[in-house]
Write a protein that holds these residues in place. Structure first.
Motif, PDB file in Angstrom:
ATOM      1  N   UNK A 160      44.475  43.316  38.083  1.00 46.31           N
ATOM      2  CA  UNK A 160      44.924  43.874  38.910  1.00 46.31           C
ATOM      3  C   UNK A 160      44.228  43.146  39.969  1.00 46.31           C
ATOM      4  N   UNK A 161      44.622  43.678  41.043  1.00 46.44           N
ATOM      5  CA  UNK A 161      44.493  43.320  42.239  1.00 46.44           C
ATOM      6  C   UNK A 161      44.357  44.561  43.353  1.00 46.44           C
ATOM      7  N   UNK A 162      43.209  44.862  44.006  1.00 44.73           N
ATOM      8  CA  UNK A 162      43.668  46.159  44.957  1.00 44.73           C
ATOM      9  C   UNK A 162      42.897  45.185  45.922  1.00 44.73           C
ATOM     10  N   UNK A 163      43.108  45.761  47.186  1.00 42.27           N
ATOM     11  CA  UNK A 163      42.775  45.660  48.299  1.00 42.27           C
ATOM     12  C   UNK A 163      42.350  46.269  49.454  1.00 42.27           C
ATOM     13  N   UNK A 164      41.430  45.746  50.097  1.00 43.18           N
ATOM     14  CA  UNK A 164      40.552  46.472  50.931  1.00 43.18           C
ATOM     15  C   UNK A 164      41.576  46.421  52.424  1.00 43.18           C
ATOM     16  N   UNK A 165      41.891  47.457  52.753  1.00 48.95           N
ATOM     17  CA  UNK A 165      42.134  47.247  54.042  1.00 48.95           C
ATOM     18  C   UNK A 165      41.556  48.807  54.774  1.00 48.95           C
ATOM     19  N   UNK A 166      41.558  48.807  56.797  1.00 48.37           N
ATOM     20  CA  UNK A 166      40.964  49.632  57.027  1.00 48.37           C
ATOM     21  C   UNK A 166      41.710  51.064  56.668  1.00 48.37           C
ATOM     22  N   UNK A 167      42.895  51.263  55.893  1.00 48.24           N
ATOM     23  CA  UNK A 167      44.046  52.246  56.290  1.00 48.24           C
ATOM     24  C   UNK A 167      43.126  52.852  54.809  1.00 48.24           C
ATOM     25  N   UNK A 168      42.456  52.332  54.104  1.00 49.38           N
ATOM     26  CA  UNK A 168      41.849  52.508  52.574  1.00 49.38           C
ATOM     27  C   UNK A 168      41.846  50.945  51.696  1.00 49.38           C
ATOM     28  N   UNK A 169      41.647  51.386  50.196  1.00 50.48           N
ATOM     29  CA  UNK A 169      41.921  51.024  49.214  1.00 50.48           C
ATOM     30  C   UNK A 169      43.565  50.984  48.580  1.00 50.48           C
TER      31      UNK A 169
END
Length: 173
Positions: A160-169
């Motif tokens: 699984x890949x989770x990407x953390x961005x300024x808008x959220x996870x």
């Protein structure tokens, strides 16, 4: 997640332990028993040897486990091609060697979970692939591995890949 600091918000459980209610000593004990942590910069004690730095998690173990612990260090140091460095002082090592020592140290207590921050960041591609293959072996035996990376090759190896961005996870894979 590794229990290095108390949570500032939210909560999570690890084996029915509510981690946000634990003090630093309790978090340290839980981490020593259940979590292997690989730091991006693998902090080590410079005056100690590679063997001694890998032994640091053992300071929390029972004395009768020393023989099996030494065998485990030999196994991991061979696996990560640092056996020939066991008697060298940490301050003499390259960044990639330090990274491999940090990975060996995180695995020496046979943790249930590995939390790794850029575990292959200082490694050449061939060594990184070797480490990732070993992580895959450990995962197949039930070890949970959580890692942070900026490297797409490393991310592609994950379930699984989770990407953390300024808008959220965001889940991207």
């Amino acid at each position: 997640m590794a229990g290095l600091e108390p949570l500032s918000t939210g909560m999570y459980y690890l084996d029915n332990f509510k981690m946000d209610e634990r003090n630093l000593n309790q978090l340290s004990r839980i981490r020593g028993e259940k979590i292997g942590y690989v730091s991006q910069f693998s902090p080590m004690i410079p005056k100690l040897t590679v063997f001694e730095n890998i032994c640091i998690p053992h300071f929390f173990k029972k004395k009768d486990e020393i023989k099996s612990y030494t065998e485990r260090i030999k196994f991991l140091s061979n696996k990560f091609e640092i056996y020939h460095l066991l008697d060298k002082r940490i301050e003499k090592l390259s960044g990639g060697e330090l990274q491999r020592v940090g990975i060996a140290r995180s695995l020496v207590n046979k943790p249930e979970i590995i939390i790794a921050d850029e575990p292959t960041g200082s490694l050449d591609d061939e060594t990184a692939i070797s480490i990732l293959n070993y992580f895959q072996e450990m995962k197949s035996l039930g070890l949970v591995i959580i890692l942070a990376t900026h490297n797409n090759m490393v991310a592609e190896q994950c379930d699984s890949i989770y990407q953390l961005k300024s808008e959220g996870l965001f889940i991207t894979h």
